[in-house]
Design an enzyme around this catalytic site. Structure first.
Site, PDB file in Angstrom:
ATOM      1  N   TYR A  85     -16.245  23.925 112.946  1.00 51.51           N
ATOM      2  CA  TYR A  85     -15.262  22.908 112.588  1.00 51.51           C
ATOM      3  C   TYR A  85     -15.507  22.404 111.175  1.00 51.51           C
ATOM      4  O   TYR A  85     -14.600  22.387 110.333  1.00 51.51           O
ATOM      5  CB  TYR A  85     -15.316  21.752 113.581  1.00 51.51           C
ATOM      6  CG  TYR A  85     -14.351  20.616 113.278  1.00 51.51           C
ATOM      7  CD1 TYR A  85     -13.041  20.664 113.742  1.00 51.51           C
ATOM      8  CD2 TYR A  85     -14.757  19.497 112.554  1.00 51.51           C
ATOM      9  CE1 TYR A  85     -12.151  19.626 113.480  1.00 51.51           C
ATOM     10  CE2 TYR A  85     -13.878  18.467 112.276  1.00 51.51           C
ATOM     11  CZ  TYR A  85     -12.580  18.527 112.741  1.00 51.51           C
ATOM     12  OH  TYR A  85     -11.705  17.499 112.458  1.00 51.51           O
ATOM     13  N   ASP A 139       2.266  27.938 120.076  1.00 54.25           N
ATOM     14  CA  ASP A 139       0.846  28.249 119.981  1.00 54.25           C
ATOM     15  C   ASP A 139       0.563  28.560 118.519  1.00 54.25           C
ATOM     16  O   ASP A 139       0.965  29.601 118.004  1.00 54.25           O
ATOM     17  CB  ASP A 139       0.513  29.452 120.868  1.00 54.25           C
ATOM     18  CG  ASP A 139      -0.961  29.839 120.798  1.00 54.25           C
ATOM     19  OD1 ASP A 139      -1.705  29.269 119.961  1.00 54.25           O
ATOM     20  OD2 ASP A 139      -1.366  30.738 121.550  1.00 54.25           O
ATOM     21  N   LEU A 140      -0.086  27.653 117.838  1.00 58.11           N
ATOM     22  CA  LEU A 140      -0.288  27.774 116.404  1.00 58.11           C
ATOM     23  C   LEU A 140      -1.283  28.867 116.022  1.00 58.11           C
ATOM     24  O   LEU A 140      -1.458  29.156 114.839  1.00 58.11           O
ATOM     25  CB  LEU A 140      -0.714  26.425 115.821  1.00 58.11           C
ATOM     26  CG  LEU A 140       0.417  25.395 115.805  1.00 58.11           C
ATOM     27  CD1 LEU A 140      -0.135  23.980 115.816  1.00 58.11           C
ATOM     28  CD2 LEU A 140       1.317  25.603 114.597  1.00 58.11           C
ATOM     29  N   LYS A 194     -13.188  22.903 107.741  1.00 58.88           N
ATOM     30  CA  LYS A 194     -12.676  21.750 107.002  1.00 58.88           C
ATOM     31  C   LYS A 194     -13.114  21.812 105.537  1.00 58.88           C
ATOM     32  O   LYS A 194     -12.361  21.402 104.644  1.00 58.88           O
ATOM     33  CB  LYS A 194     -13.143  20.450 107.659  1.00 58.88           C
ATOM     34  CG  LYS A 194     -12.515  20.192 109.023  1.00 58.88           C
ATOM     35  CD  LYS A 194     -10.996  20.159 108.950  1.00 58.88           C
ATOM     36  CE  LYS A 194     -10.364  19.798 110.285  1.00 58.88           C
ATOM     37  NZ  LYS A 194      -8.886  19.766 110.213  1.00 58.88           N
TER      38      LYS A 194
END
Length: 254
Positions: free
Chosen positions: A158, A63-64, A162
């Protein structure tokens, strides 16, 4: 790619989409891969498909968004000889506006898209340094990090993460340069990709994607293979790959 044959690559988000296809490509090129993702069952099936390939695929449940999981994974990676390539591919977004997003979704996007990248990069660089090895870190970014107005729908942070990843990549390059380490870092920004991002499903765009100019995962894989094929003295700082006519497509939701 010959310079990486027999080396070890870490691919995050290896259980589907770009991460899955990249893992297959690496193993076919003789690169050993540690796949990090939560869906171990998917990666075990992937490993079975690649049992006769030139390289070896090592699936690791991780689980990152959990630092302890990441640190355990990197301890395992050291027993395999240490990392040579890191592809920070895992990412998430949701098809809801920031101003309507539950806090847990906002936090999930930041933790996976930014914090996990920072932790994985830190651990990979320590692995490179310990062995005085040349390394390559590829951060899978997005054209939305450069222009959020290209988003076909709200993305719940998101595009913001980024954009931050672009800055993080530049900061990392400066840190690596100051230490004179033989480590390359590239921010790779694809346009719309025909893959299983949650916010595409949220907005129903996964069913409409064929109507828009888009990339296939193989296009992104080919870009990564190109990066790894560059000679040691070449540093590709940023690479943007988008579908033909994508900039004129009806992506904007605002």
């Amino acid at each position: 790619m010959d310079q990486w044959r027999g080396k070890l690559a870490i691919v995050t988000g290896a259980s589907s989409g770009i991460g899955e296809d990249l893992s297959i490509a690496f193993v076919q090129h003789g690169i050993n891969v540690v796949g990090l993702a939560r869906r171990l069952e998917n990666m075990n099936k992937l490993a079975a498909k690649m049992k006769n390939a030139k390289g070896t695929f090592h699936p690791v449940a991780c689980d990152l968004t959990n630092e302890e999981d990441i640190l355990k994974a990197f301890k395992l990676i050291e027993t395999l000889g240490g990392a040579d390539i890191l592809v920070n591919n895992a990412g998430v977004g949701y098809g809801v506006p920031i101003i309507e997003s539950p806090t847990e979704k906002l936090r999930a996007v930041v933790e996976l898209n930014l914090l996990a990248v920072a932790i994985c990069t830190r651990e990979a660089v320590q692995s490179f340094k310990k062995r005085k090895a040349a390394g390559y870190i590829i951060n899978i970014n997005s054209v939305l990090g450069h222009d959020p107005h290209l988003a076909p729908m709200p993305t719940c942070m998101y595009d913001a993460t980024k954009s931050a990843l672009i800055t993080m990549s530049e900061t990392l390059k400066r840190e690596i340069l100051e230490l004179k380490l033989p480590i390359k870092i590239t921010s790779l920004s694809p346009g719309l990709v025909n893959t299983s991002l949650p916010f595409l499903k949220d907005a129903g765009l996964d069913r409409e994607i064929e109507k828009l100019p888009h990339l296939e995962t193989k296009d992104v894989i080919e870009a990564i293979i190109y990066l790894l094929s560059t000679p040691p003295h070449v540093q590709v700082k940023e690479l943007t790959v988008a579908a033909l006519f994508a900039d004129t497509a009806p992506y904007k939701y605002r």
